[in-house]
Design a protein around this motif. Sequence first.
Motif, short mmCIF file in Angstrom:
data_model
loop_
_atom_site.label_atom_id
_atom_site.label_comp_id
_atom_site.label_asym_id
_atom_site.label_seq_id
_atom_site.Cartn_x
_atom_site.Cartn_y
_atom_site.Cartn_z
N ASN A 67 0.79 -1.17 0.02
CA ASN A 67 0.01 -0.07 -0.11
C ASN A 67 0.91 1.17 0.02
O ASN A 67 0.36 2.26 -0.43
N GLU A 122 4.26 3.62 -4.63
CA GLU A 122 3.42 4.54 -5.51
C GLU A 122 3.67 4.00 -6.73
O GLU A 122 4.80 4.02 -7.43
N ILE A 123 2.61 3.36 -7.40
CA ILE A 123 2.48 2.78 -8.73
C ILE A 123 1.80 3.70 -9.56
O ILE A 123 0.89 4.21 -9.44
N GLU A 124 2.68 4.13 -10.78
CA GLU A 124 2.21 4.76 -11.82
C GLU A 124 0.99 4.13 -12.83
O GLU A 124 1.65 3.15 -13.05
N GLU A 125 -0.13 4.61 -13.02
CA GLU A 125 -0.98 3.58 -13.73
C GLU A 125 -0.88 4.39 -15.33
O GLU A 125 -0.44 5.46 -15.47
N LYS A 126 -0.43 3.61 -16.28
CA LYS A 126 -0.60 3.54 -17.49
C LYS A 126 -1.91 3.99 -18.19
O LYS A 126 -2.88 3.42 -18.15
N ASP A 127 -1.88 5.31 -19.03
CA ASP A 127 -3.14 5.59 -19.47
C ASP A 127 -3.01 5.06 -21.20
O ASP A 127 -1.86 5.40 -21.94
N GLU A 128 -4.09 4.53 -21.67
CA GLU A 128 -3.93 3.66 -23.08
C GLU A 128 -4.62 4.66 -23.91
O GLU A 128 -5.49 5.25 -23.96
#
Length: 118
Positions: free
Chosen positions: A109, A112-118
């Motif tokens: 938790n 810090e995970i970056e989310e990819k935008d497709e």
Amino acid sequence: MASNKLARTNDDIQFVISNLLREVKDPRVQQGMISVTRVETTGDLRYSKIWLSVLGLKDEKEFKKGLKSASGWLRKELANHMKLRYTPELIFELDHSIEYGAHINEIINSLEIEEKDE
């Protein structure tokens, strides 16, 4: 056939011990919320190893001393609740798997995970 009976005996011991641990008056044992996670009994019913998980454990060494002093009473009460030829000698072990899982969950938790935008 014998292993099925032993598994039922382990389940019964787990149920009885979990209820009896609430009745132990020793303050060294009543340190937190105690859960019986697993029970393994030898085939001859002489020894029973009981794994306990304690949420909110303050002093592990004192907890083990309290369990050792209460083990005679627990064994006698177990004999009263269960009809076995031999009442097994109780050996207590602490199970740290729940604490370890909570620690891993905190680590996951905190990432810090970056989310990819497709």
